[in-house]
Scaffold this motif. Structure first.
Motif, PDB file in Angstrom:
ATOM      1  N   ASP A   1       0.830  -1.215   0.000  1.00 12.83           N
ATOM      2  CA  ASP A   1       0.000   0.000   0.000  1.00 12.83           C
ATOM      3  C   ASP A   1       0.858   1.257   0.000  1.00 12.83           C
ATOM      4  O   ASP A   1       0.537   2.239  -0.684  1.00 12.83           O
ATOM      5  CB  ASP A   1      -0.923  -0.003   1.217  1.00 12.83           C
ATOM      6  CG  ASP A   1      -1.959  -1.126   1.157  1.00 12.83           C
ATOM      7  OD1 ASP A   1      -2.156  -1.676   0.050  1.00 12.83           O
ATOM      8  OD2 ASP A   1      -2.535  -1.454   2.214  1.00 12.83           O
TER       9      ASP A   1
ATOM     10  N   PRO B   1     -10.546  -0.915   1.212  1.00 15.99           N
ATOM     11  CA  PRO B   1     -11.061  -0.459   2.515  1.00 15.99           C
ATOM     12  C   PRO B   1     -10.602  -1.394   3.625  1.00 15.99           C
ATOM     13  O   PRO B   1     -10.393  -2.587   3.425  1.00 15.99           O
ATOM     14  CB  PRO B   1     -12.582  -0.493   2.332  1.00 15.99           C
ATOM     15  CG  PRO B   1     -12.798  -0.458   0.848  1.00 15.99           C
ATOM     16  CD  PRO B   1     -11.620  -1.171   0.252  1.00 15.99           C
TER      17      PRO B   1
ATOM     18  N   ARG C   1      -7.775  -1.152   5.154  1.00 19.85           N
ATOM     19  CA  ARG C   1      -6.322  -1.092   5.301  1.00 19.85           C
ATOM     20  C   ARG C   1      -5.939   0.142   6.112  1.00 19.85           C
ATOM     21  O   ARG C   1      -6.681   1.139   6.165  1.00 19.85           O
ATOM     22  CB  ARG C   1      -5.643  -1.030   3.929  1.00 19.85           C
ATOM     23  CG  ARG C   1      -5.855  -2.261   3.071  1.00 19.85           C
ATOM     24  CD  ARG C   1      -5.020  -3.429   3.565  1.00 19.85           C
ATOM     25  NE  ARG C   1      -5.116  -4.581   2.690  1.00 19.85           N
ATOM     26  CZ  ARG C   1      -4.345  -4.793   1.638  1.00 19.85           C
ATOM     27  NH1 ARG C   1      -3.406  -3.921   1.328  1.00 19.85           N
ATOM     28  NH2 ARG C   1      -4.508  -5.867   0.904  1.00 19.85           N
TER      29      ARG C   1
ATOM     30  N   LYS D   1      -6.868   5.143  -4.906  1.00 19.43           N
ATOM     31  CA  LYS D   1      -8.175   4.499  -4.690  1.00 19.43           C
ATOM     32  C   LYS D   1      -8.069   2.983  -4.763  1.00 19.43           C
ATOM     33  O   LYS D   1      -8.998   2.275  -4.338  1.00 19.43           O
ATOM     34  CB  LYS D   1      -9.178   5.007  -5.731  1.00 19.43           C
ATOM     35  CG  LYS D   1      -9.596   6.458  -5.512  1.00 19.43           C
ATOM     36  CD  LYS D   1     -10.465   6.964  -6.640  1.00 19.43           C
ATOM     37  CE  LYS D   1     -11.803   6.243  -6.664  1.00 19.43           C
ATOM     38  NZ  LYS D   1     -12.696   6.797  -7.719  1.00 19.43           N
TER      39      LYS D   1
ATOM     40  N   GLN E   1      -3.629   2.309   5.531  1.00 18.30           N
ATOM     41  CA  GLN E   1      -3.341   3.464   4.694  1.00 18.30           C
ATOM     42  C   GLN E   1      -4.569   3.969   3.934  1.00 18.30           C
ATOM     43  O   GLN E   1      -4.455   4.929   3.166  1.00 18.30           O
ATOM     44  CB  GLN E   1      -2.230   3.109   3.696  1.00 18.30           C
ATOM     45  CG  GLN E   1      -0.942   2.626   4.325  1.00 18.30           C
ATOM     46  CD  GLN E   1      -0.317   3.650   5.262  1.00 18.30           C
ATOM     47  OE1 GLN E   1      -0.456   4.854   5.063  1.00 18.30           O
ATOM     48  NE2 GLN E   1       0.367   3.172   6.293  1.00 18.30           N
ATOM     49  N   ARG E   2      -5.738   3.356   4.151  1.00 14.63           N
ATOM     50  CA  ARG E   2      -6.941   3.754   3.419  1.00 14.63           C
ATOM     51  C   ARG E   2      -7.333   5.199   3.739  1.00 14.63           C
ATOM     52  O   ARG E   2      -7.649   5.986   2.829  1.00 14.63           O
ATOM     53  CB  ARG E   2      -8.090   2.797   3.765  1.00 14.63           C
ATOM     54  CG  ARG E   2      -9.437   3.175   3.186  1.00 14.63           C
ATOM     55  CD  ARG E   2      -9.486   2.987   1.704  1.00 14.63           C
ATOM     56  NE  ARG E   2     -10.826   3.286   1.173  1.00 14.63           N
ATOM     57  CZ  ARG E   2     -11.167   3.149  -0.094  1.00 14.63           C
ATOM     58  NH1 ARG E   2     -10.273   2.702  -0.977  1.00 14.63           N
ATOM     59  NH2 ARG E   2     -12.391   3.420  -0.501  1.00 14.63           N
TER      60      ARG E   2
ATOM     61  N   ILE F   1      -6.177   1.183  -2.992  1.00 15.36           N
ATOM     62  CA  ILE F   1      -5.944   0.631  -1.647  1.00 15.36           C
ATOM     63  C   ILE F   1      -7.294   0.196  -1.084  1.00 15.36           C
ATOM     64  O   ILE F   1      -8.213   1.013  -0.932  1.00 15.36           O
ATOM     65  CB  ILE F   1      -5.275   1.674  -0.743  1.00 15.36           C
ATOM     66  CG1 ILE F   1      -3.897   2.041  -1.320  1.00 15.36           C
ATOM     67  CG2 ILE F   1      -5.148   1.164   0.683  1.00 15.36           C
ATOM     68  CD1 ILE F   1      -3.186   3.129  -0.551  1.00 15.36           C
TER      69      ILE F   1
ATOM     70  N   GLN G   1      -7.572   8.317   1.096  1.00 11.58           N
ATOM     71  CA  GLN G   1      -8.772   9.105   0.849  1.00 11.58           C
ATOM     72  C   GLN G   1      -8.495  10.606   1.045  1.00 11.58           C
ATOM     73  O   GLN G   1      -9.003  11.443   0.296  1.00 11.58           O
ATOM     74  CB  GLN G   1      -9.899   8.651   1.779  1.00 11.58           C
ATOM     75  CG  GLN G   1     -10.407   7.243   1.507  1.00 11.58           C
ATOM     76  CD  GLN G   1     -10.981   7.104   0.104  1.00 11.58           C
ATOM     77  OE1 GLN G   1     -10.331   6.566  -0.788  1.00 11.58           O
ATOM     78  NE2 GLN G   1     -12.194   7.585  -0.092  1.00 11.58           N
TER      79      GLN G   1
END
Length: 625
Positions: free
Chosen positions: A391, A422, A424, A418, A426-427, A420, A431
């Protein structure tokens, strides 16, 4: 034995040949014509005499005489010329011993040891039957004296081995040979005696027998050799340093006996003060390694117990350059990587730093052997770290693309971020970056509109400003440049109102210059309160209203003066009293009233046939009492 000239390749018979050649050069030439008396002219009736025969033989004899004289002069110059100085810069060209001896003598003047030794080597076996033997022996004695002096200076600087080697370069053919051997024997004897005492001094230090070591220093100071006496101060300093190093080690061991990680760290720091030249340095290093291993075991237990902060603190006590330091560094990398699995911690750490930490941790984790203590702890964590590394790689690529500051790379950056999934760690960061990059794209789209609007407004005309406002209104609400656009629109609208009201004020000014104040005031009042020039218009209107009042007051004061001229002081005073206190002519009116009141009180009854003169007050001047 061959002579030096024969060894150097010089033929002894060459000098005889040269002499014979010189003798041949000075001998008369048998082929040269002899001088004869000119023959008497003979008259031949059928064979006439050559016209220039006598002149030819005169010139021939003159040339022959000149050639003989030139040969004699050249021979004389060659015999009297001084031989050239040997070129000592090119030793290969030196073919004669005399030239070599000359060059060595010149080099020995510098006092350089190597050059002196080269000279000694050249003259030490000089043949006794050589004419320069006495000179060679003189040089041998002189250079041997200099070499022995240098050796003694080396011995005085505690360089005994160098001094012995230098003195040994003096050959047995030198007059200084016995002196050199005597000096060498004395230096070796002193060195042997001192070395024996010095070895006892070192043994005492190794056994921590400080008093015995001090006694050995005293014994060295009594030796006749200056070499050992000059080392006394250094040995005393060494004794002090060794004793201090032993005290450091004992104190460090006392701290380490407690088993506390903090005290173990202090023990290691104290043991590290022991310098590399100290005798107990190996012992101290062994203790440092033992204590470092104990700290590493403690840090491993804390990592397993999820005490990340404690594990890092303990591991940082381990010296980086020790044999355990690399393992401690690896453990710290594991701890830092596991700390980043906390979303709050990851949110505070920049992406490049996280990438570096995960990369180091994953690389080190893959290299762990199955028998290492950390293997069982790290293996379950590796899949999570590898996902985070993937990620973070996406984020780094996305940030690099976004850094180009162009629309298409920004679109690619958004797509990369985008990707990556959900859930995670780093999400959330992805965002957040996507939102900021979208705003940046909106800026890139709207910036040309704003620049075009500013270029239109630069014309300064009414239609230019209206076109600029229309262009800036293309930036929709919610866009990053919307606030900047609205600020510019407000400024341009104000400029439009100024352009609309400026002609009105200019016409009012013209009317005021013509003293048409009511019309000017009415025109200025057309500028409404919400207009930018409203205050300026009201200020002008008030000024012009004041001019109207001043004219009215001037008329009133003129009327009062007229009445006073007719000696109707009571009426004049009544009219002048109508001026308000805020009138510019108020003080002037009050002065006139005072004068007229005085004249009215002292004036005699009025006779019809006599009209006394009356003072007249000008409304523009002050009366004279």
């Amino acid at each position: 034995m061959k002579s030096k000239k024969t060894e150097l390749g010089i033929d002894p018979s060459s000098s005889n040949l040269d002499a014979e050649e010189r003798q041949e050069n000075h001998s008369p030439d048998p082929s040269a014509p002899t001088e004869e008396p000119d023959p008497a002219p003979v008259t031949l009736p059928h064979r006439p005499q050559p016209k220039y025969r006598g002149l030819f033989w005169s010139l021939f004899r003159l040339v022959l005489l000149g050639a003989s004289s030139g040969t004699a002069v050249a021979g004389f110059i060659w015999l009297t010329q001084v031989p050239p100085t040997p070129d000592c810069g090119k030793p290969v060209t030196l073919s004669q011993d005399e030239d070599k001896l000359y060059c060595i003598q010149q080099a020995a003047f510098s006092g350089d040891l190597k050059k002196l030794q080269v000279g000694i080597k050249l003259v030490k076996n000089w043949p006794k039957d050589d004419p320069r033997y006495a000179q060679a022996q003189q040089f041998l004695k002189q250079w041997s004296t200099q070499v022995l002096s240098i050796a003694r200076q080396q011995a005085g600087r505690n360089q005994v081995k160098q001094a012995i080697a230098t003195a040994q370069s003096i050959p047995n053919s030198s007059p200084l040979y016995r002196d050199a051997q005597t000096a060498i024997a004395a230096w070796k004897r002193d060195q042997d005696q001192g070395s024996l005492v010095y070895d006892k001094f070192i043994a005492a230090l190794q056994s921590q027998k400080w008093a015995e070591a001090s006694d050995q220093i005293l014994a060295l100071s009594r030796l006749p050799s200056s070499h050992w006496r000059q080392r006394i101060q250094g040995l005393r300093q060494q004794l002090t340093a060794e004793r201090q190093a032993w005290e450091y080690l004992q104190e460090a061991r006392a701290l380490a006996d407690s088993g506390s990680p903090e005290l173990l760290g202090e023990a290691i720091a104290l043991a590290q003060k022991i310098g590399p030249k100290r005798l107990n340095r190996p012992e101290a290093q062994a203790e440092i390694v033992r204590w470092s291993r104990s700290l590493l075991e403690t840090a491993t237990v804390q990592l397993q117990a999820q005490d990340f902060t404690g594990a890092i603190v303990v591991a940082q006590f381990i010296p980086p350059k020790s044999s355990v330091g690399e393992k401690a560094k690896t453990l710290i990398q594991f701890v830092q990587a596991q700390q980043l699995t906390d979303p709050e911690v990851a949110a505070r750490e920049p992406v490049p730093n996280q990438f570096k930490i995960y990369w180091s941790a994953v690389t080190a984790g893959r290299q762990l052997a199955s028998d290492q203590p950390l293997f069982a702890i790290v293996q379950p964590l590796l899949p999570v770290w590898e996902e985070q590394l993937k990620d973070l790689t996406r984020l780094q690529v996305a940030q690099t693309l976004a850094g180009l500051g162009q629309l298409y790379p920004l679109q690619l950056a958004i797509q990369e971020a985008k990707a990556i999934p959900p859930g995670r760690i780093q999400r959330l960061r992805a965002q957040t970056l996507v939102a900021s990059w979208r705003k940046e794209m909106q800026r890139l789209v709207d910036r040309p509109y704003l620049l075009q609007a500013q270029n239109l407004a630069a014309g300064g005309r009414l239609e230019d400003l209206e076109a600029a406002i229309a262009k800036a209104n293309l930036i929709l609400p919610g866009r990053p440049l919307r606030l900047e656009a609205q600020s510019l629109i407000a400024r341009w609208k104000r400029e439009i109102l100024i352009l609309e009201d400026q002609p009105i004020l200019e016409r009012a000014q013209i009317l005021a210059q013509q003293q048409k104040y009511p019309e000017a005031i009415a025109l200025a009042n057309r500028v409404g309160p919400e207009r930018p020039l409203y205050r300026l218009a009201q200020s002008a209107a008030n000024q012009w209203a004041g001019q109207i009042r001043l004219l009215a007051d001037q008329a009133t004061l003129t009327e009062a003066n007229t009445l006073a001229s007719a000696r109707n002081f009571l009426a004049a005073i009544e009219v002048a009293s109508q001026l308000p206190p805020e009138s510019p002519l108020y003080n002037e009116a009050q002065t006139a009233i005072s004068i007229w009141s005085t004249e009215q009180s002292y004036e005699a009854p009025i006779e019809p046939e006599k009209t006394p003169p009356t003072a007249t007050i000008s409304p523009q001047t002050s009366p004279v009492p």
